[in-house]
Design a protein around this motif. Sequence first.
Motif, short mmCIF file in Angstrom:
data_model
loop_
_atom_site.label_atom_id
_atom_site.label_comp_id
_atom_site.label_asym_id
_atom_site.label_seq_id
_atom_site.Cartn_x
_atom_site.Cartn_y
_atom_site.Cartn_z
N ASP A 1 -5.99 14.48 1.83
CA ASP A 1 -7.22 14.76 1.87
C ASP A 1 -8.37 14.01 3.22
O ASP A 1 -8.25 14.02 4.11
CB ASP A 1 -7.93 14.09 0.46
N ASP A 2 -9.64 13.60 2.71
CA ASP A 2 -10.35 13.59 3.93
C ASP A 2 -10.30 12.14 4.61
O ASP A 2 -10.52 11.83 5.48
CB ASP A 2 -11.97 14.32 3.72
N ASP A 3 -9.31 11.32 3.35
CA ASP A 3 -10.04 9.91 3.54
C ASP A 3 -8.58 9.33 4.78
O ASP A 3 -7.62 10.01 4.09
CB ASP A 3 -9.62 9.13 2.28
N PRO A 4 -8.81 9.05 5.90
CA PRO A 4 -7.38 8.48 6.89
C PRO A 4 -6.34 7.57 6.80
O PRO A 4 -5.57 7.63 6.29
CB PRO A 4 -8.11 8.09 8.20
N THR A 5 -7.01 7.17 5.42
CA THR A 5 -6.49 5.87 5.24
C THR A 5 -5.34 6.36 3.82
O THR A 5 -4.37 5.91 3.56
CB THR A 5 -6.96 4.94 4.20
N HIS A 6 -5.02 7.26 3.48
CA HIS A 6 -4.59 8.19 2.69
C HIS A 6 -3.12 9.32 3.56
O HIS A 6 -2.37 9.47 3.04
CB HIS A 6 -5.34 8.93 2.08
N ILE B 1 -1.18 4.37 -4.66
CA ILE B 1 -2.61 3.77 -3.85
C ILE B 1 -3.04 4.82 -4.14
O ILE B 1 -4.20 4.28 -4.17
CB ILE B 1 -1.70 2.92 -2.45
N ASN B 2 -2.65 5.61 -3.20
CA ASN B 2 -3.97 6.90 -3.08
C ASN B 2 -4.75 7.22 -3.81
O ASN B 2 -6.24 7.66 -3.84
CB ASN B 2 -3.83 8.11 -2.29
N ARG B 3 -4.01 6.84 -4.96
CA ARG B 3 -4.56 7.50 -6.64
C ARG B 3 -5.57 6.24 -7.17
O ARG B 3 -6.26 6.24 -8.59
CB ARG B 3 -3.74 7.90 -7.57
N GLY B 4 -5.23 4.95 -6.49
CA GLY B 4 -6.27 3.69 -6.71
C GLY B 4 -4.74 2.94 -7.68
O GLY B 4 -5.82 2.20 -9.44
#
Length: 399
Positions: A274-279, A116-119
Amino acid sequence: MIWYPYVQMKTMETPYRIVDAEGVYLRTPDRQLIDSVSSWWSVIHGYKHPALDQAIRDQLGRFAHVMLGGLTHDAAERLSDKLQSWLPGDLDYCFFSDSGSVGVEVALKMALQFYINRGEPQRTMVFALEHAYHGDTFRTMEIGDDEDYHFILKARGQPGDVVHIPTEIEALEQAFARWHDRLNCLIVEPLLQGAGGMRMYDVSFLRRARELCDRYDVLLVFDEVATGMGRTGNRFVADLVLPDIIVLGKALTGGYIGHAATVASRRVYEGFYDDDPTHALMHGPTFMGNALACSVALRSIELFEREDYMAKIGRIEAILRREMAGFADPRVREVRIMGACLCIEVYDEATLRGYQSFAYERGVFSRPFLRYLYTMPPYVIGESELVRIVDTMKAWFAR
Ligand SMILES: *Cc1c(COP(=O)(O)O)cnc(C)c1O
């Protein structure tokens, strides 16, 4: 009153009352029994081991538990450092939980969210093995109602997204060819499927699984809750074939306190970092990294290394093979031995009815299930005690 596991309470036989336990022995008020199952395969050093008891006492002098949310402590740090150096490859990122089932849930969540994090949210499918056992939990997220915690649930897909595969290379290849673009992971109990009936299979299957996972960019997850810490005659099956995620439990704490570790490779970890908190990985069992559990697990691993447990396990396997050589009975379908595990599979489960009390009378605690009579003894077992376990099994068929 106690509601006991895996049993019809109305017809269950009275469980044996244990008043003391030491080494490989369980003590009831009137008997001492060799424990042939190591309390669900976990008590690898035996009971009341002085070094393990001391590890708990030492930690208790500081504190029993603090949460890992916003806090940390030496016991958890030292155990994660130890696992990082002890586990093969770059299985370096250690997520603690309180039981094997939860450890497996964490692994599955990691594998799903990795994509999911990878799209690639379409990768909802999981391959598992026929006769797999990975724990007893379900539905807690389903009945939860908090998007922040459980967004992963929506992404999960349908229950039909699990495909069970026999331990045959051809079937595995076909399944990969058909579904690889929807697949996030293949999860297996490597080499030895425990609760599914002590089924053993060849490492070539795992080698092929690793190749296919690499070719199709799928994560390989080893549930070593039962097989880890030497049971198969390998320290970890992961020493033979490297998974992307490994789950440890049962013997991790020497059987002292329920705890598990889901350990990820660098690649998996970096899929979240990474910088995305949803990850972020949204998981956090209340008692993860419990200080008593971590302290005793660390001491257990130190003992395992210092006292050359792999040699002990090799000796157990040699004795099991020697004692079972030439054994045959028309009611027996197969005898299987791997590392410190012996299983006698019979054709008809009625053949084993009454075995537990037969063994009890002979000073052995045994717990056959379905068509499987087995032993997974503590690794510290002496030769005469191990022979007694096997003799008791053979005596049952000689009646
Ligand atoms: C026992 C077991 C589990 C579940 O562990 P619990 O601590 O009982 O939740 C998961 N996977 C395997 C392979 C097991 O043997």
